[in-house]
Design a protein around this motif. Sequence first.
Motif, mmCIF file in Angstrom:
data_model
loop_
_atom_site.group_PDB
_atom_site.id
_atom_site.type_symbol
_atom_site.label_atom_id
_atom_site.label_comp_id
_atom_site.label_asym_id
_atom_site.label_seq_id
_atom_site.Cartn_x
_atom_site.Cartn_y
_atom_site.Cartn_z
ATOM 1 N N UNK A 50 -26.375 4.331 9.061
ATOM 2 C CA UNK A 50 -25.867 4.990 7.855
ATOM 3 C C UNK A 50 -24.426 5.457 8.048
ATOM 4 N N UNK A 51 -24.133 6.023 9.212
ATOM 5 C CA UNK A 51 -22.778 6.502 9.479
ATOM 6 C C UNK A 51 -21.787 5.349 9.535
ATOM 7 N N UNK A 52 -22.184 4.225 10.151
ATOM 8 C CA UNK A 52 -21.292 3.070 10.233
ATOM 9 C C UNK A 52 -21.032 2.474 8.853
ATOM 10 N N UNK A 53 -22.087 2.370 8.032
ATOM 11 C CA UNK A 53 -21.912 1.841 6.681
ATOM 12 C C UNK A 53 -21.022 2.752 5.840
ATOM 13 N N UNK A 54 -21.213 4.062 5.988
ATOM 14 C CA UNK A 54 -20.378 5.005 5.236
ATOM 15 C C UNK A 54 -18.918 4.873 5.635
ATOM 16 N N UNK A 55 -18.678 4.735 6.944
ATOM 17 C CA UNK A 55 -17.309 4.575 7.417
ATOM 18 C C UNK A 55 -16.689 3.285 6.882
ATOM 19 N N UNK A 56 -17.475 2.193 6.891
ATOM 20 C CA UNK A 56 -16.968 0.929 6.366
ATOM 21 C C UNK A 56 -16.684 1.000 4.882
ATOM 22 N N UNK A 57 -17.568 1.670 4.131
ATOM 23 C CA UNK A 57 -17.364 1.806 2.690
ATOM 24 C C UNK A 57 -16.100 2.601 2.381
ATOM 25 N N UNK A 58 -15.908 3.712 3.099
ATOM 26 C CA UNK A 58 -14.716 4.527 2.862
ATOM 27 C C UNK A 58 -13.443 3.758 3.203
ATOM 28 N N UNK A 59 -13.479 2.976 4.279
ATOM 29 C CA UNK A 59 -12.306 2.174 4.645
ATOM 30 C C UNK A 59 -11.986 1.147 3.570
ATOM 31 N N UNK A 60 -13.033 0.457 3.080
ATOM 32 C CA UNK A 60 -12.835 -0.541 2.026
ATOM 33 C C UNK A 60 -12.320 0.103 0.749
ATOM 34 N N UNK A 61 -12.852 1.294 0.425
ATOM 35 C CA UNK A 61 -12.430 1.988 -0.793
ATOM 36 C C UNK A 61 -10.947 2.339 -0.736
ATOM 37 N N UNK A 62 -10.503 2.896 0.368
ATOM 38 C CA UNK A 62 -9.101 3.306 0.460
ATOM 39 C C UNK A 62 -8.167 2.108 0.479
ATOM 40 N N UNK A 63 -8.604 1.007 1.088
ATOM 41 C CA UNK A 63 -7.775 -0.202 1.051
ATOM 42 C C UNK A 63 -7.655 -0.745 -0.364
ATOM 43 N N UNK A 64 -8.768 -0.678 -1.128
ATOM 44 C CA UNK A 64 -8.733 -1.143 -2.519
ATOM 45 C C UNK A 64 -7.802 -0.287 -3.356
ATOM 46 N N UNK A 65 -7.855 1.032 -3.163
ATOM 47 C CA UNK A 65 -6.972 1.940 -3.900
ATOM 48 C C UNK A 65 -5.516 1.666 -3.567
ATOM 49 N N UNK A 66 -5.225 1.446 -2.278
ATOM 50 C CA UNK A 66 -3.845 1.169 -1.884
ATOM 51 C C UNK A 66 -3.354 -0.145 -2.471
ATOM 52 N N UNK A 67 -4.239 -1.188 -2.479
ATOM 53 C CA UNK A 67 -3.842 -2.483 -3.040
ATOM 54 C C UNK A 67 -3.569 -2.380 -4.527
ATOM 55 N N UNK A 68 -4.422 -1.617 -5.249
ATOM 56 C CA UNK A 68 -4.217 -1.478 -6.693
ATOM 57 C C UNK A 68 -2.935 -0.720 -6.992
ATOM 58 N N UNK A 69 -2.620 0.281 -6.167
ATOM 59 C CA UNK A 69 -1.369 1.013 -6.364
ATOM 60 C C UNK A 69 -0.165 0.126 -6.104
ATOM 61 N N UNK A 70 -0.278 -0.722 -5.068
ATOM 62 C CA UNK A 70 0.824 -1.632 -4.763
ATOM 63 C C UNK A 70 1.020 -2.645 -5.873
ATOM 64 N N UNK A 71 -0.101 -3.200 -6.409
ATOM 65 C CA UNK A 71 0.024 -4.194 -7.476
ATOM 66 C C UNK A 71 0.596 -3.572 -8.734
ATOM 67 N N UNK A 72 0.210 -2.322 -9.022
ATOM 68 C CA UNK A 72 0.781 -1.644 -10.190
ATOM 69 C C UNK A 72 2.268 -1.397 -9.995
ATOM 70 N N UNK A 73 2.643 -1.082 -8.743
ATOM 71 C CA UNK A 73 4.048 -0.821 -8.461
ATOM 72 C C UNK A 73 4.892 -2.065 -8.673
ATOM 73 N N UNK A 74 4.371 -3.221 -8.200
ATOM 74 C CA UNK A 74 5.153 -4.442 -8.290
ATOM 75 C C UNK A 74 5.075 -5.093 -9.658
#
Length: 228
Positions: A28-52
Amino acid sequence: MFRMPSCLLKLSRVLLSNKLRALFILIFMLLSLGYLTLYWRTVEDSNDSALYSSPLESSCAPSVPFSHPQPSGTPPSRGNVFFVETSEQTKPGYLFSCSVESAARTHPETSVVVLMRGLGKGNTSLPEHWVFSLLSSFPNVQIRPLDLPELFSETPLEKWYLSPLRKSEPYFLHVLSDACRIVLMWKYGGVYLDTDFIVLRNLENLTNAMGIQTYDELNGAFLSFSPK
């Protein structure tokens, strides 16, 4: 000799006695860590795409001329690909743009006519918007006002259109959209497509045909007919 602290010793005993529970907690802890990592990467990618992508709208020309301007009152020619916007909106979105662009690319020798009710009749320029700027770069795309009285004149639906009770109909815009596509096929023929229809291949080989929703249900999002 090194001795394990009593707290760690107790913890190891608990883990050994509850292997399944400990394994579940670890997964459960490993899955939670993976989910949070994926979530923050998705947020960063969407912010970058909006910026460009944000400069895209600001780079539009202040006044985009009509592609292939037509004299006021001149009806469309026959055999076109038609899109119709019966609402008053003049700021179409990405799906609208993709639909028209896909039709223009797959029908390079055919006029793709976009009729919009919100455009003022007689204007010589389009509103300032990136979609119009993009679509005007295609030589076979015509963006024109939707002249409803002219469209319905001398058709079987003219009496319905002139009736004062027509606007009291439920879902009037949907009914008007259906009426426009039927009249376009009746008067001019060609291909009609909804503005959420992405075209992957040329459709001119289809005549007197329409779309299907299921095996026993038709769909007017696609029409291809010869004129009357």
